[in-house]
Design a protein around this motif. Structure first.
Motif, PDB file in Angstrom:
ATOM      1  N   ILE A 165      16.158   9.270  23.460  1.00  0.00           N
ATOM      2  CA  ILE A 165      17.634   8.743  23.377  1.00  0.00           C
ATOM      3  C   ILE A 165      18.194   8.017  22.584  1.00  0.00           C
ATOM      4  CG2 ILE A 165      19.477   9.898  24.441  1.00  0.00           C
ATOM      5  CD1 ILE A 165      17.976  11.294  26.918  1.00  0.00           C
ATOM      6  N   ASP A 166      18.626   7.898  21.781  1.00  0.00           N
ATOM      7  CA  ASP A 166      19.624   7.061  21.123  1.00  0.00           C
ATOM      8  C   ASP A 166      20.918   6.460  21.417  1.00  0.00           C
ATOM      9  OD1 ASP A 166      17.315   6.025  19.637  1.00  0.00           O
ATOM     10  OD2 ASP A 166      18.107   8.596  17.779  1.00  0.00           O
ATOM     11  N   ALA A 189      17.360   3.999  24.020  1.00  0.00           N
ATOM     12  CA  ALA A 189      17.302   3.552  22.697  1.00  0.00           C
ATOM     13  C   ALA A 189      18.864   2.604  22.156  1.00  0.00           C
ATOM     14  CB  ALA A 189      16.400   3.625  21.502  1.00  0.00           C
ATOM     15  N   PHE A 190      18.919   1.120  22.788  1.00  0.00           N
ATOM     16  CA  PHE A 190      19.971   1.243  22.349  1.00  0.00           C
ATOM     17  C   PHE A 190      20.403   0.489  20.414  1.00  0.00           C
ATOM     18  CE2 PHE A 190      20.796   1.410  26.472  1.00  0.00           C
ATOM     19  CZ  PHE A 190      21.775   1.822  26.832  1.00  0.00           C
ATOM     20  N   ALA A 191      21.424   0.874  20.265  1.00  0.00           N
ATOM     21  CA  ALA A 191      21.925   0.121  19.149  1.00  0.00           C
ATOM     22  C   ALA A 191      23.908  -0.093  18.671  1.00  0.00           C
ATOM     23  CB  ALA A 191      21.031   0.938  18.093  1.00  0.00           C
ATOM     24  N   GLY A 269      17.629  18.609  26.449  1.00  0.00           N
ATOM     25  CA  GLY A 269      17.082  17.430  25.451  1.00  0.00           C
ATOM     26  C   GLY A 269      18.527  17.133  24.745  1.00  0.00           C
ATOM     27  N   THR A 270      19.044  15.672  24.860  1.00  0.00           N
ATOM     28  CA  THR A 270      20.237  14.824  24.577  1.00  0.00           C
ATOM     29  C   THR A 270      19.514  14.918  23.176  1.00  0.00           C
ATOM     30  OG1 THR A 270      20.574  14.541  26.176  1.00  0.00           O
ATOM     31  CG2 THR A 270      21.974  12.871  24.864  1.00  0.00           C
ATOM     32  N   ILE A 271      19.611  14.450  22.003  1.00  0.00           N
ATOM     33  CA  ILE A 271      19.664  13.482  20.438  1.00  0.00           C
ATOM     34  C   ILE A 271      20.018  11.822  20.353  1.00  0.00           C
ATOM     35  CG2 ILE A 271      19.654  13.106  18.429  1.00  0.00           C
ATOM     36  CD1 ILE A 271      19.959  16.385  17.787  1.00  0.00           C
TER      37      ILE A 271
END
Length: 496
Positions: A165-166, A189-191, A269-271
């Motif tokens: 998951i972004d 996944a962090f950004a 599900g989360t994109i």
């Protein structure tokens, strides 16, 4: 599929059930024939039935009921009088009768039941151990079942699906205290402006053999990440709550954490999610099959994980769980790999594959792909792993070696609906090519021509009368659902 073929399959299934029943009867006779004379008498059968016993939990239940009843004994004389019972009933009635009109309405009864259920849930909820939340930080919580992209790295073992998951951190001054919980193994996944993250606390429901939570993060420094206690947050309960149940969600979260936070949950599900605004990306993009994957089976995988497979660098992964790259990806993506390697081939039947080269293990999580059937080629032994409700056939393609309700259906043409970045909905064939797109004005699509197995659809001309359609999903759709589509009722001679 002819009538004769269907009859033959039904007969095979009937004979399998007869054999199973005979085996069970033989086992029962051997067990209950106490004198060994080859017969089971009525007395022997009765003597084999266990005597009823009082279970410990039943005894404890009666003790709790007695304790509650005696709590009504207000004068402490060891007896509950009619006046004491009536007084307690009057008090309870007044709590439910919110408008105090002397009548309990359907709405008041429902509200009372929800409050009671919530109180019970809170009573059994443990308080999670968390880092201290700075006074100037913004508390945020996100709950999700799983991501919409399969990770290249498996948390724990390769026997289950790890998804991604972004999380995009938006620009701003206030530090963020983020709590993230998932029902399945997830890598967050962090950004973006990750310097704003004071602490990201990750909660998992499952662990590896060493007790490490199947949860992880990338894109942050180790000091920014805390792995919370496994299954501490009531994630399953929170995800099961309806979209209008914040009055239940907030108290349950506070009881678990001691924190009042902005909360968002996703049952599908989360994109990706952007924080702190909670903006969610639900769009699907064209994700072509990479090298090493069969395109047809890759597209089937996209129906469950619309973003395909995401690469995760094990060196940048923060987690307590053991982890390793997938040898064979789970579910349909694993089937796509095996097909590209020439290990399996499709047959003339729906969701059926012939194993033509040695295969050590079935793709993991195959239990969740539905009924996927396999035919063992000549000289091929059964791979390891469970197949759930799927079936295994012998080399002739008809003899059932393993499985129940093994019915073979001829393959037909199929299209799926995908919504692109421009919110344009199109019909996509199994090979990934477009069969037609829906116009913005809401007109239906009609099959206009077929070249072999490829059918093309075009919008119904504006000059024609509108076609009566049947919604396939109730409209308006719930927030966690994809866009609804309308189905045209097929006539007796129409294939689509």
């Amino acid at each position: 599929l002819t009538f004769a073929e269907m009859s033959a399959q039904a007969e095979r299934q009937h004979q399998d059930r007869v054999r199973q029943a005979e085996q069970l009867a033989a086992e029962a006779s051997t067990k209950n024939d106490l004198d060994g004379d080859g017969l089971v008498t009525f007395e022997e059968l009765i003597s084999s039935v266990p005597k009823p016993t009082v279970k410990a939990r039943d005894k404890a239940k009666r003790e709790r009921l007695f304790t509650r009843l005696m709590a009504i004994d207000t004068d402490g004389d060891g007896r509950v009088t009619e006046d004491e019972l009536s007084s307690r009933f009057t008090e309870q009635f007044a709590l439910v009768d919110i408008d105090q009109d002397g009548v309990i309405s359907k709405e008041e009864a429902k509200a009372a039941r929800l409050k009671l259920d919530l109180a019970r849930e809170i009573a059994k909820t443990a308080v999670c151990k968390l880092p201290e939340v700075p006074a100037h930080a913004v508390p945020i919580a996100v709950f999700s079942r799983e991501g919409a992209q399969v990770s290249s790295v498996a948390l724990g073992t390769q026997k289950q699906t790890t998804s991604i998951i972004d999380v995009t951190i938006e620009d701003g001054e206030e530090p963020l205290f983020i709590l993230l919980a998932s029902q399945e193994p997830v890598i967050w996944a962090f950004a973006g402006a990750t310097q704003r993250v004071h602490q990201a606390v990750l909660f998992a429901r499952k662990t590896d053999e060493q007790g490490g939570g199947l949860i992880g993060a990338t894109g942050l420094a180790e000091g920014q990440v805390t792995i919370g206690e496994t299954d501490c947050l009531p994630t399953t309960k929170i995800l099961s709550l309806g979209p209008r149940s914040f009055e239940q969600l907030a108290p349950l979260f506070v009881a678990s954490t001691g924190i009042e936070a902005n909360i968002q949950k996703h049952r599908r599900g989360t994109i990706s999610v952007s924080l702190p605004s909670f903006a969610v990306d639900r769009s699907t993009t064209e994700t072509p099959a990479p090298d090493g994957f069969d395109p047809l089976l890759w597209n089937k995988g996209l129906s469950n994980y619309s973003r395909g497979i995401g690469k995760v660098d094990p060196a940048s992964l923060i987690t307590e769980a053991s982890h390793q790259p997938y040898d064979v990806y789970p579910r349909e993506f694993g089937l796509a790999q095996l097909a590209a390697r020439g290990i399996i081939e499709t047959t003339q039947h729906l969701n059926e594959y012939r194993i033509v080269k040695p295969l050590d293990t079935f793709p993991q999580s195959i239990l969740r792909t539905g009924r996927v059937h396999f035919v063992l080629g000549e000289g091929i032994t059964r791979p390891q792993g469970e197949i759930g409700s799927s079936c295994i056939y012998g080399p002739d393609g008809t003899t059932v070696l393993e499985g129940d309700y093994c019915t073979q259906y001829p393959k037909g043409n199929a299209v799926t609906v995908r919504v692109g970045d421009a919110e344009k909905a199109c019909l996509v064939r199994e090979d990934g090519t477009h069969a037609g797109c829906f116009p913005k004005d809401g007109r239906a699509l009609r099959a206009v021509e077929a070249e072999g197995d490829a059918v093309t659809f075009e919008p119904v001309p504006e000059s024609e009368e509108p076609i009566e359609t049947v919604p396939s999903i109730p409209s308006p759709a719930p927030p966690d659902m994809y866009l609804p589509i309308d189905l045209i009722p097929a006539g007796p001679s129409q294939r689509w």
